[in-house]
Design a protein around this motif. Structure first.
Motif, PDB file in Angstrom:
ATOM      1  N   TRP A   1     -66.654  -6.764 -22.020  1.00  0.00           N
ATOM      2  CA  TRP A   1     -65.264  -7.037 -21.643  1.00  0.00           C
ATOM      3  C   TRP A   1     -64.361  -7.213 -22.860  1.00  0.00           C
ATOM      4  CZ3 TRP A   1     -65.922 -10.914 -16.961  1.00  0.00           C
ATOM      5  CH2 TRP A   1     -66.498 -10.195 -15.898  1.00  0.00           C
ATOM      6  N   THR A   2     -64.953  -7.620 -23.974  1.00  0.00           N
ATOM      7  CA  THR A   2     -64.112  -7.747 -25.179  1.00  0.00           C
ATOM      8  C   THR A   2     -63.564  -6.383 -25.600  1.00  0.00           C
ATOM      9  OG1 THR A   2     -66.133  -7.673 -26.486  1.00  0.00           O
ATOM     10  CG2 THR A   2     -65.122  -9.832 -26.173  1.00  0.00           C
ATOM     11  N   GLU A   3     -64.274  -5.299 -25.244  1.00  0.00           N
ATOM     12  CA  GLU A   3     -63.726  -3.963 -25.523  1.00  0.00           C
ATOM     13  C   GLU A   3     -62.866  -3.474 -24.365  1.00  0.00           C
ATOM     14  OE1 GLU A   3     -63.613  -2.718 -28.396  1.00  0.00           O
ATOM     15  OE2 GLU A   3     -64.939  -4.266 -29.181  1.00  0.00           O
TER      16      GLU A   3
ATOM     17  N   ILE B   1     -50.512  -8.141 -27.060  1.00  0.00           N
ATOM     18  CA  ILE B   1     -51.115  -9.184 -27.903  1.00  0.00           C
ATOM     19  C   ILE B   1     -50.453 -10.518 -27.540  1.00  0.00           C
ATOM     20  CG2 ILE B   1     -51.448 -10.016 -30.272  1.00  0.00           C
ATOM     21  CD1 ILE B   1     -52.909  -7.457 -29.987  1.00  0.00           C
ATOM     22  N   ILE B   2     -51.259 -11.506 -27.223  1.00  0.00           N
ATOM     23  CA  ILE B   2     -50.664 -12.766 -26.785  1.00  0.00           C
ATOM     24  C   ILE B   2     -50.732 -13.852 -27.860  1.00  0.00           C
ATOM     25  CG2 ILE B   2     -50.943 -12.424 -24.300  1.00  0.00           C
ATOM     26  CD1 ILE B   2     -53.542 -13.855 -24.406  1.00  0.00           C
ATOM     27  N   GLY B   3     -49.784 -14.769 -27.792  1.00  0.00           N
ATOM     28  CA  GLY B   3     -49.822 -15.967 -28.633  1.00  0.00           C
ATOM     29  C   GLY B   3     -49.497 -15.759 -30.105  1.00  0.00           C
TER      30      GLY B   3
ATOM     31  N   GLN C   1     -61.715 -16.072 -36.124  1.00  0.00           N
ATOM     32  CA  GLN C   1     -62.093 -14.922 -35.326  1.00  0.00           C
ATOM     33  C   GLN C   1     -61.649 -15.072 -33.868  1.00  0.00           C
ATOM     34  OE1 GLN C   1     -65.552 -13.635 -33.739  1.00  0.00           O
ATOM     35  NE2 GLN C   1     -66.775 -15.499 -33.958  1.00  0.00           N
ATOM     36  N   GLY C   2     -61.456 -13.922 -33.230  1.00  0.00           N
ATOM     37  CA  GLY C   2     -61.065 -13.930 -31.826  1.00  0.00           C
ATOM     38  C   GLY C   2     -59.615 -14.292 -31.571  1.00  0.00           C
ATOM     39  N   THR C   3     -58.746 -14.070 -32.563  1.00  0.00           N
ATOM     40  CA  THR C   3     -57.333 -14.383 -32.369  1.00  0.00           C
ATOM     41  C   THR C   3     -56.471 -13.123 -32.317  1.00  0.00           C
ATOM     42  OG1 THR C   3     -57.153 -14.769 -34.748  1.00  0.00           O
ATOM     43  CG2 THR C   3     -57.440 -16.706 -33.352  1.00  0.00           C
TER      44      THR C   3
ATOM     45  N   THR D   1     -58.066  -7.699 -35.306  1.00  0.00           N
ATOM     46  CA  THR D   1     -58.476  -6.299 -35.188  1.00  0.00           C
ATOM     47  C   THR D   1     -57.668  -5.590 -34.108  1.00  0.00           C
ATOM     48  OG1 THR D   1     -60.707  -6.807 -35.959  1.00  0.00           O
ATOM     49  CG2 THR D   1     -60.443  -4.770 -34.714  1.00  0.00           C
ATOM     50  N   SER D   2     -57.466  -6.251 -32.982  1.00  0.00           N
ATOM     51  CA  SER D   2     -56.690  -5.640 -31.891  1.00  0.00           C
ATOM     52  C   SER D   2     -55.277  -5.305 -32.359  1.00  0.00           C
ATOM     53  CB  SER D   2     -56.594  -6.585 -30.695  1.00  0.00           C
ATOM     54  OG  SER D   2     -57.867  -7.007 -30.287  1.00  0.00           O
ATOM     55  N   THR D   3     -54.685  -6.202 -33.125  1.00  0.00           N
ATOM     56  CA  THR D   3     -53.327  -5.960 -33.612  1.00  0.00           C
ATOM     57  C   THR D   3     -53.309  -4.753 -34.549  1.00  0.00           C
ATOM     58  OG1 THR D   3     -52.770  -8.287 -33.411  1.00  0.00           O
ATOM     59  CG2 THR D   3     -51.375  -6.978 -34.851  1.00  0.00           C
TER      60      THR D   3
ATOM     61  N   LYS E   1     -54.104 -17.262 -19.117  1.00  0.00           N
ATOM     62  CA  LYS E   1     -53.433 -16.039 -18.689  1.00  0.00           C
ATOM     63  C   LYS E   1     -54.365 -14.826 -18.848  1.00  0.00           C
ATOM     64  CE  LYS E   1     -49.558 -14.247 -20.697  1.00  0.00           C
ATOM     65  NZ  LYS E   1     -48.421 -14.508 -21.566  1.00  0.00           N
ATOM     66  N   TYR E   2     -55.022 -14.786 -19.970  1.00  0.00           N
ATOM     67  CA  TYR E   2     -55.916 -13.657 -20.269  1.00  0.00           C
ATOM     68  C   TYR E   2     -57.113 -13.636 -19.322  1.00  0.00           C
ATOM     69  CZ  TYR E   2     -58.484 -10.445 -23.387  1.00  0.00           C
ATOM     70  OH  TYR E   2     -59.177  -9.396 -23.941  1.00  0.00           O
ATOM     71  N   LEU E   3     -57.713 -14.822 -19.115  1.00  0.00           N
ATOM     72  CA  LEU E   3     -58.877 -14.890 -18.216  1.00  0.00           C
ATOM     73  C   LEU E   3     -58.475 -14.568 -16.781  1.00  0.00           C
ATOM     74  CD1 LEU E   3     -60.783 -18.062 -19.545  1.00  0.00           C
ATOM     75  CD2 LEU E   3     -61.139 -15.665 -20.153  1.00  0.00           C
TER      76      LEU E   3
END
Ligand code: ADP
Ligand code: MG
Length: 311
Positions: free
Chosen positions: A5-7, A17-19, A45-47, A50-52, A164-166
Motif C-alpha cells: 500500500w505504500t506504493e 502531498i499532505i502536511g 522517514q515516511g514524511t 521521495t514522493s515529493t 485523513k490518509y488512512l
C-alpha cells in the motif's frame, strides 16, 4: 496480486502531498518556471520526501524519463554511485527537458570523503543535472553541499493528516477502522506515514474490521488500560495479581517484557496516578531497563520491577 500500500497509495501529484504546505507551495513556484535548483529534502522517514521528488519530476517533465533514483547507502560505495551518475548525466536529456534530475536517497549516510566526491560530481554536472538529496539530518552533510542546495524541511505528520490518509485507504480497500485503532496507529508511528500504512496493511490482512486490539496485536503492544491496571495492582501491593496480568499480556497480546517497560515509560504521563508516583516509577524503570540492557533476563527484571512498586 499482492501490492504494498505504500506504493499503491503514493501521491501522484504535488497537491496530494499532505502536511507539507509551505514546501509544496515553494516547489510549485519552481514548477511554474520550469526550473529547479539543487534541492535538499531533510526530515525523518515516511514524511513524503521521495514522493515529493517523484511528483515534482512528473509535474516538471510530464514523465520520469529524465529521472533516476539512487541510494547513497548502496553498499558498493560512492564509486559505484559516481559511475551511475556519470552514465546517467553524460547523455542529453530526453525530449525538450533542459536538465535531468538525480534523487539521491540517504545522502547523510555518506562519509565525509564520499561527500567531497559527491560535491565534485555535482559541480561537474551542474549544467545538465539537478540533484535532490534526501536525508534525515541536513547537519550531517558537509557545508559545501548544503550551500549548493535549497533546503526544505519535512515535518512529521500530525494526527489529522495521518487520519485523513488512512481514511482514504479505508474507503478504497473497504475496511472499517475504529477511532481507537487510528489513535493507536498514530501513537505507534509517530508521524511516519510509511509506518502507519504498513501497520494498517498488516491489520487488514487479519481482519477488514480494524479494532484497537488488532493494531496492538500487530505492533506487539498492550492496551493502555491494561498497563494502567497492571501498575495499579502492583502499587497497591497486589503483586500476585499484577504478575498474573503480566503473563496475560505476554501470552494473549504477545507483548514482550522489555517492550512493556518501554511502553510504561512512553505512556506514564497519561496514566491516572499521582505525579509523585510517576516520578518514582520512572526512577525504577531506569534501573530495571538498564539491567535488561546489560543482559539480565527481561522477564525476571519486569517481575522485580512490579514487586518494587509497592508503596
Ligand atoms: N506528506 C505525505 N503526503 C502523502 N503521502 C505521504 C506523505 N509522507 C509519506 N507518505 C506516504 O508514505 C509512504 C512513504 O513516503 P516517502 O515519500 O517514501 O517518505 P520518505 O521518502 O520521507 O521516507 C508513501 O506510501 C507515501 O504515500
Ligand atoms: Mg525516501
Amino acid at each position: 496480486m499482492f501490492e504494498l500500500w505504500t506504493e499503491k497509495y503514493r501521491p501522484k501529484k504535488l497537491d496530494e502531498i499532505i502536511g507539507q504546505d509551505e514546501t509544496i507551495k515553494r516547489l510549485k513556484a519552481f514548477v511554474s518556471k520550469g526550473y529547479i535548483p539543487n534541492l535538499l529534502f531533510a526530515g525523518m522517514q515516511g514524511t513524503g520526501k521521495t514522493s515529493t521528488a517523484l511528483t515534482l519530476v512528473n509535474e516538471l517533465f510530464g514523465n520520469t524519463e529524465n529521472f533516476v533514483e539512487l541510494n547513497a547507502s548502496d553498499e558498493r560505495g560512492i564509486d559505484t554511485i559516481r559511475i551511475k551518475i556519470k552514465d546517467f548525466a553524460r547523455t542529453k536529456p530526453i525530449g525538450n527537458a533542459s536538465f535531468k534530475i538525480i534523487l539521491l536517497d540517504e545522502a547523510d549516510a555518506l562519509t565525509k570523503d564520499a561527500q567531497q566526491a559527491l560535491r565534485r560530481t555535482m559541480e561537474n554536472y551542474s549544467e545538465t543535472c539537478r540533484f535532490i538529496l534526501d536525508c534525515n539530518y541536513s547537519s550531517k552533510l558537509i557545508e559545501p553541499i548544503q550551500s549548493r542546495c535549497v533546503i526544505f524541511r519535512f515535518k512529521p505528520l500530525n494526527k489529522e493528516d495521518i487520519k485523513k490518509y488512512l481514511k482514504k485507504i479505508e474507503k478504497e480497500e473497504n475496511l472499517k477502522i475504529g477511532e481507537d485503532a487510528i489513535k493507536a496507529i498514530f501513537v505507534e508511528c509517530g508521524g511516519d506515514l510509511r509506518r502507519a500504512t504498513n501497520i494498517l496493511q498488516a491489520c487488514a490482512s487479519i481482519n477488514k474490521e480494524i479494532s484497537e486490539d488488532i493494531v496492538l496485536k500487530v505492533i506487539g503492544k498492550a492496551r493502555s488500560k491494561d498497563v494502567e491496571e497492571l501498575l495499579k495492582l502492583a502499587i497497591n501491593g497486589n503483586f500476585l495479581d499484577s504478575r498474573k496480568k503480566l503473563y496475560n499480556l505476554m501470552i494473549e497480546q504477545g507483548v514482550s517484557p522489555d517492550d512493556l517497560l518501554k511502553q510504561i515509560y512512553s505512556q506514564i504521563f497519561e496514566l491516572e496516578i499521582s505525579d509523585n508516583e510517576k516520578l518514582r516509577i520512572i526512577k525504577l524503570l531506569a534501573d530495571y531497563e538498564f539491567r535488561i540492557v546489560e543482559g539480565s533476563n527481561p522477564l525476571i527484571q519486569v517481575e522485580a520491577f512490579l514487586a518494587s512498586l509497592k508503596e
